[in-house]
Design a protein around this motif. Structure first.
Motif, PDB file in Angstrom:
ATOM      1  N   LYS A   1       0.834  -1.193   0.000  1.00  0.00           N
ATOM      2  CA  LYS A   1       0.000   0.000   0.000  1.00  0.00           C
ATOM      3  C   LYS A   1       0.871   1.246   0.000  1.00  0.00           C
ATOM      4  O   LYS A   1       1.928   1.276   0.634  1.00  0.00           O
ATOM      5  CB  LYS A   1      -0.914   0.006   1.231  1.00  0.00           C
ATOM      6  CG  LYS A   1      -1.952   1.121   1.238  1.00  0.00           C
ATOM      7  CD  LYS A   1      -2.914   0.957   2.412  1.00  0.00           C
ATOM      8  CE  LYS A   1      -4.006   2.032   2.380  1.00  0.00           C
ATOM      9  NZ  LYS A   1      -4.973   1.885   3.493  1.00  0.00           N
ATOM     10  N   VAL A   2       0.406   2.279  -0.714  1.00  0.00           N
ATOM     11  CA  VAL A   2       1.125   3.547  -0.779  1.00  0.00           C
ATOM     12  C   VAL A   2       0.226   4.648  -0.221  1.00  0.00           C
ATOM     13  O   VAL A   2      -0.969   4.701  -0.516  1.00  0.00           O
ATOM     14  CB  VAL A   2       1.540   3.883  -2.232  1.00  0.00           C
ATOM     15  CG1 VAL A   2       2.296   5.212  -2.268  1.00  0.00           C
ATOM     16  CG2 VAL A   2       2.390   2.765  -2.820  1.00  0.00           C
ATOM     17  N   PHE A   3       0.818   5.526   0.587  1.00  0.00           N
ATOM     18  CA  PHE A   3       0.095   6.658   1.155  1.00  0.00           C
ATOM     19  C   PHE A   3       0.664   7.941   0.550  1.00  0.00           C
ATOM     20  O   PHE A   3       1.773   8.374   0.903  1.00  0.00           O
ATOM     21  CB  PHE A   3       0.253   6.691   2.678  1.00  0.00           C
ATOM     22  CG  PHE A   3      -0.178   5.426   3.377  1.00  0.00           C
ATOM     23  CD1 PHE A   3      -1.467   5.279   3.859  1.00  0.00           C
ATOM     24  CD2 PHE A   3       0.721   4.374   3.539  1.00  0.00           C
ATOM     25  CE1 PHE A   3      -1.863   4.111   4.507  1.00  0.00           C
ATOM     26  CE2 PHE A   3       0.339   3.208   4.184  1.00  0.00           C
ATOM     27  CZ  PHE A   3      -0.961   3.071   4.658  1.00  0.00           C
ATOM     28  N   TYR A   4      -0.064   8.533  -0.378  1.00  0.00           N
ATOM     29  CA  TYR A   4       0.344   9.806  -0.975  1.00  0.00           C
ATOM     30  C   TYR A   4      -0.912  10.479  -1.529  1.00  0.00           C
ATOM     31  O   TYR A   4      -1.620   9.901  -2.354  1.00  0.00           O
ATOM     32  CB  TYR A   4       1.358   9.592  -2.101  1.00  0.00           C
ATOM     33  CG  TYR A   4       1.842  10.903  -2.695  1.00  0.00           C
ATOM     34  CD1 TYR A   4       2.596  11.791  -1.930  1.00  0.00           C
ATOM     35  CD2 TYR A   4       1.519  11.267  -4.003  1.00  0.00           C
ATOM     36  CE1 TYR A   4       3.018  13.000  -2.453  1.00  0.00           C
ATOM     37  CE2 TYR A   4       1.951  12.471  -4.540  1.00  0.00           C
ATOM     38  CZ  TYR A   4       2.695  13.330  -3.756  1.00  0.00           C
ATOM     39  OH  TYR A   4       3.115  14.549  -4.280  1.00  0.00           O
ATOM     40  N   PRO A   5      -1.226  11.681  -1.071  1.00  0.00           N
ATOM     41  CA  PRO A   5      -2.488  12.319  -1.475  1.00  0.00           C
ATOM     42  C   PRO A   5      -2.580  12.661  -2.957  1.00  0.00           C
ATOM     43  O   PRO A   5      -3.667  12.947  -3.460  1.00  0.00           O
ATOM     44  CB  PRO A   5      -2.545  13.581  -0.605  1.00  0.00           C
ATOM     45  CG  PRO A   5      -1.156  13.812  -0.146  1.00  0.00           C
ATOM     46  CD  PRO A   5      -0.510  12.469  -0.054  1.00  0.00           C
ATOM     47  N   GLY A   6      -1.459  12.592  -3.658  1.00  0.00           N
ATOM     48  CA  GLY A   6      -1.481  12.834  -5.096  1.00  0.00           C
ATOM     49  C   GLY A   6      -1.973  11.660  -5.910  1.00  0.00           C
ATOM     50  O   GLY A   6      -2.186  11.779  -7.125  1.00  0.00           O
ATOM     51  N   LEU A   7      -2.161  10.499  -5.266  1.00  0.00           N
ATOM     52  CA  LEU A   7      -2.672   9.320  -5.952  1.00  0.00           C
ATOM     53  C   LEU A   7      -4.196   9.310  -5.890  1.00  0.00           C
ATOM     54  O   LEU A   7      -4.786   9.577  -4.839  1.00  0.00           O
ATOM     55  CB  LEU A   7      -2.130   8.046  -5.299  1.00  0.00           C
ATOM     56  CG  LEU A   7      -0.614   7.834  -5.358  1.00  0.00           C
ATOM     57  CD1 LEU A   7      -0.220   6.582  -4.562  1.00  0.00           C
ATOM     58  CD2 LEU A   7      -0.130   7.710  -6.803  1.00  0.00           C
ATOM     59  N   ALA A   8      -4.834   8.969  -7.005  1.00  0.00           N
ATOM     60  CA  ALA A   8      -6.299   8.898  -7.036  1.00  0.00           C
ATOM     61  C   ALA A   8      -6.829   7.868  -6.055  1.00  0.00           C
ATOM     62  O   ALA A   8      -7.971   7.966  -5.586  1.00  0.00           O
ATOM     63  CB  ALA A   8      -6.768   8.578  -8.451  1.00  0.00           C
ATOM     64  N   SER A   9      -6.008   6.879  -5.701  1.00  0.00           N
ATOM     65  CA  SER A   9      -6.416   5.826  -4.765  1.00  0.00           C
ATOM     66  C   SER A   9      -6.427   6.304  -3.306  1.00  0.00           C
ATOM     67  O   SER A   9      -6.953   5.626  -2.425  1.00  0.00           O
ATOM     68  CB  SER A   9      -5.474   4.627  -4.897  1.00  0.00           C
ATOM     69  OG  SER A   9      -4.129   5.021  -4.627  1.00  0.00           O
TER      70      SER A   9
ATOM     71  N   SER B   1       4.608   7.635   2.069  1.00  0.00           N
ATOM     72  CA  SER B   1       4.769   6.484   2.957  1.00  0.00           C
ATOM     73  C   SER B   1       4.217   5.245   2.266  1.00  0.00           C
ATOM     74  O   SER B   1       3.333   5.342   1.414  1.00  0.00           O
ATOM     75  CB  SER B   1       4.046   6.709   4.288  1.00  0.00           C
ATOM     76  OG  SER B   1       4.641   7.758   5.028  1.00  0.00           O
ATOM     77  N   PHE B   2       4.745   4.076   2.636  1.00  0.00           N
ATOM     78  CA  PHE B   2       4.252   2.844   2.015  1.00  0.00           C
ATOM     79  C   PHE B   2       4.585   1.636   2.878  1.00  0.00           C
ATOM     80  O   PHE B   2       5.429   1.710   3.789  1.00  0.00           O
ATOM     81  CB  PHE B   2       4.836   2.660   0.599  1.00  0.00           C
ATOM     82  CG  PHE B   2       6.305   2.368   0.555  1.00  0.00           C
ATOM     83  CD1 PHE B   2       6.773   1.065   0.426  1.00  0.00           C
ATOM     84  CD2 PHE B   2       7.228   3.396   0.634  1.00  0.00           C
ATOM     85  CE1 PHE B   2       8.129   0.795   0.381  1.00  0.00           C
ATOM     86  CE2 PHE B   2       8.589   3.136   0.593  1.00  0.00           C
ATOM     87  CZ  PHE B   2       9.041   1.825   0.461  1.00  0.00           C
ATOM     88  N   GLU B   3       3.905   0.531   2.577  1.00  0.00           N
ATOM     89  CA  GLU B   3       4.147  -0.740   3.263  1.00  0.00           C
ATOM     90  C   GLU B   3       4.568  -1.790   2.239  1.00  0.00           C
ATOM     91  O   GLU B   3       3.994  -1.873   1.146  1.00  0.00           O
ATOM     92  CB  GLU B   3       2.871  -1.217   3.958  1.00  0.00           C
ATOM     93  CG  GLU B   3       2.356  -0.275   5.030  1.00  0.00           C
ATOM     94  CD  GLU B   3       0.937  -0.627   5.466  1.00  0.00           C
ATOM     95  OE1 GLU B   3       0.358  -1.578   4.881  1.00  0.00           O
ATOM     96  OE2 GLU B   3       0.409   0.043   6.361  1.00  0.00           O
ATOM     97  N   LEU B   4       5.561  -2.562   2.594  1.00  0.00           N
ATOM     98  CA  LEU B   4       5.946  -3.706   1.775  1.00  0.00           C
ATOM     99  C   LEU B   4       5.003  -4.874   2.053  1.00  0.00           C
ATOM    100  O   LEU B   4       4.466  -4.999   3.155  1.00  0.00           O
ATOM    101  CB  LEU B   4       7.378  -4.130   2.093  1.00  0.00           C
ATOM    102  CG  LEU B   4       8.513  -3.166   1.695  1.00  0.00           C
ATOM    103  CD1 LEU B   4       9.822  -3.658   2.277  1.00  0.00           C
ATOM    104  CD2 LEU B   4       8.605  -3.016   0.187  1.00  0.00           C
ATOM    105  N   LYS B   5       4.809  -5.729   1.063  1.00  0.00           N
ATOM    106  CA  LYS B   5       4.001  -6.931   1.287  1.00  0.00           C
ATOM    107  C   LYS B   5       4.666  -7.843   2.307  1.00  0.00           C
ATOM    108  O   LYS B   5       3.997  -8.474   3.125  1.00  0.00           O
ATOM    109  CB  LYS B   5       3.793  -7.666  -0.039  1.00  0.00           C
ATOM    110  CG  LYS B   5       2.821  -6.962  -0.969  1.00  0.00           C
ATOM    111  CD  LYS B   5       2.605  -7.743  -2.254  1.00  0.00           C
ATOM    112  CE  LYS B   5       1.593  -7.019  -3.155  1.00  0.00           C
ATOM    113  NZ  LYS B   5       1.412  -7.708  -4.451  1.00  0.00           N
ATOM    114  N   ASN B   6       5.987  -7.896   2.271  1.00  0.00           N
ATOM    115  CA  ASN B   6       6.740  -8.701   3.233  1.00  0.00           C
ATOM    116  C   ASN B   6       7.357  -7.759   4.265  1.00  0.00           C
ATOM    117  O   ASN B   6       8.437  -7.222   4.057  1.00  0.00           O
ATOM    118  CB  ASN B   6       7.815  -9.508   2.524  1.00  0.00           C
ATOM    119  CG  ASN B   6       8.517 -10.487   3.459  1.00  0.00           C
ATOM    120  OD1 ASN B   6       8.355 -10.425   4.681  1.00  0.00           O
ATOM    121  ND2 ASN B   6       9.290 -11.401   2.887  1.00  0.00           N
TER     122      ASN B   6
END
Length: 381
Positions: free
Chosen positions: A271-279, A298-303
């Motif tokens: 998952k990625v946390f950035y307000p510039g992403l439509a998601s 900010s982001f999280e790795l799957k592992n």
């Protein structure tokens, strides 16, 4: 006057004595008086210094405040603002604020009788249902640190006024270039000037401003009484940094957008946390109340077990605390900037042990992307 012009010519941009286009560093502790009982503008540098005053006038000008205040750190500014509240007062605090903000409230002000409730301020209903009889203020970060949550500052300010509360906004991530909370109804704006305002990782400072003259008088009294003021050398460095804030923020957010999009499409990233992403949940609100999305990702790795391996594999992104400098930095909030927050509270807010925070600098974007790619390639899926 356009904000980019204000960065250079706002506030006090030249020395009134000599005409110097850069306000000099008045490295003095005291000033000669004209005579007993004859007040002067400057008497003692804790109470006022021309170099610091120039910076204070500048931040007030940039944010639309009536008066600005410069402190020895962002936390010194926060300490002074929180000192406005008497013992027994209650504040509502965003659930993923900077760890130092949580620490000073939980470990210092609680001992002096301040009460607080942690709330996801991006949900207005959560705020309203936690307002108590003794609530005095709502403390917001938007975008928040480190999950980049977006709070509707105007809606919060309207709710606060309805209940006779103050709205305090930490504007460090956005800066006055991208967002001006006082224009949205906030009462007090705080900055860690160490970050984007200084911009070069060479100064520690804090800035506060308000558009309420009564609050300004109270903050001014506390600034002098508590004494956590910014020295003239660091005031000069912070003001110098602000001059290039506009062009730096454009570069920061251009690079951050590219990095965020790359991460969002990588198979190793959860998952990625950035307000510039439509998601991003706050994307539309960010577009409404900001003029850009900033340089933090900010982001999280799957592992999650590969988190340390990833950050240590980076070569251009430097593993270090802080943010907002021209160079790119990487950190893991759970064991660095937010380690002071108990694990249960961190996880309840969504700050997982594997969360990675990037402060995307202004280097050549292809070099940054290549650095992220090679680090991700090392950790695999």
């Amino acid at each position: 006057m356009h904000i980019n012009t204000k960065f250079i010519h706002g506030g006090i941009s030249e020395d009134k004595t000599t005409g110097a286009v850069s306000v000099p560093i008045y490295q003095t502790s005291t000033y000669r008086q004209n005579g007993l009982g004859q007040p002067k503008e400057y008497e003692y540098s804790r109470s006022g210094n021309p170099t610091r005053h120039a910076l204070e006038e500048l931040i007030a000008d940039l944010e639309g405040g009536v008066q600005g205040f410069a402190f020895g750190s962002g936390l010194a500014g926060i300490h002074t603002v929180l000192s406005l509240f008497a013992p027994g007062s209650h504040i509502i605090l965003g659930d993923d604020v900077y760890g130092g903000t949580f620490r000073i409230i939980d470990k210092v002000f609680v001992k002096n009788g301040l009460e607080y409730t942690i709330v996801d301020t991006s949900n207005l209903a959560n705020i309203e249902e936690n307002i108590q009889e003794n609530t005095k203020a709502i403390y917001v970060e938007s975008p928040s640190n480190p999950l980049l949550k977006i709070t509707d500052i105007q809606a919060v300010a309207e709710l606060a006024k309805k209940h006779n509360l103050l709205t305090l906004v930490d504007n460090t991530f956005a800066t006055p270039y991208l967002q001006r909370p006082l224009e949205l109804g906030a009462d007090i704006v705080l900055h860690s000037g160490t970050k984007y305002l200084g911009g070069h990782s060479d100064v520690v400072s804090g800035l506060v401003t308000t558009n309420n003259q009564e609050l300004a008088s109270e903050i001014g009294f506390l600034q002098n009484a508590v004494g956590g003021i910014l020295g003239p050398q660091d005031s000069w460095l912070t003001q110098r940094g602000i001059k290039t804030l506009g062009i730096r923020m454009e570069a920061h957010q251009k690079n951050a957008q590219a990095v965020a999009e790359y991460l969002e499409n990588h198979e190793a990233v959860e998952k990625v946390f950035y307000p510039g992403l439509a998601s991003h949940a706050g994307h539309e609100l960010a577009k409404k109340q900001m003029s850009g999305f900033g340089g933090m990702v900010s982001f999280e790795l799957k592992n999650e077990a590969k988190t340390a391996e990833f950050v240590e594999a980076l070569k251009i992104f430097t593993l270090a605390e802080s943010l907002g400098g021209v160079e790119s930095l990487v950190e893991v909030p759970s064991i660095m900037t937010h380690a002071s927050i108990p694990k249960d509270k961190r996880e309840a807010a969504g700050i997982k042990d594997g969360l990675v925070r990037l402060s995307v600098g202004i280097e050549y974007v292809d070099d940054l992307l290549a650095d992220v790619k090679q680090a991700l390639d090392k950790v695999g899926k």
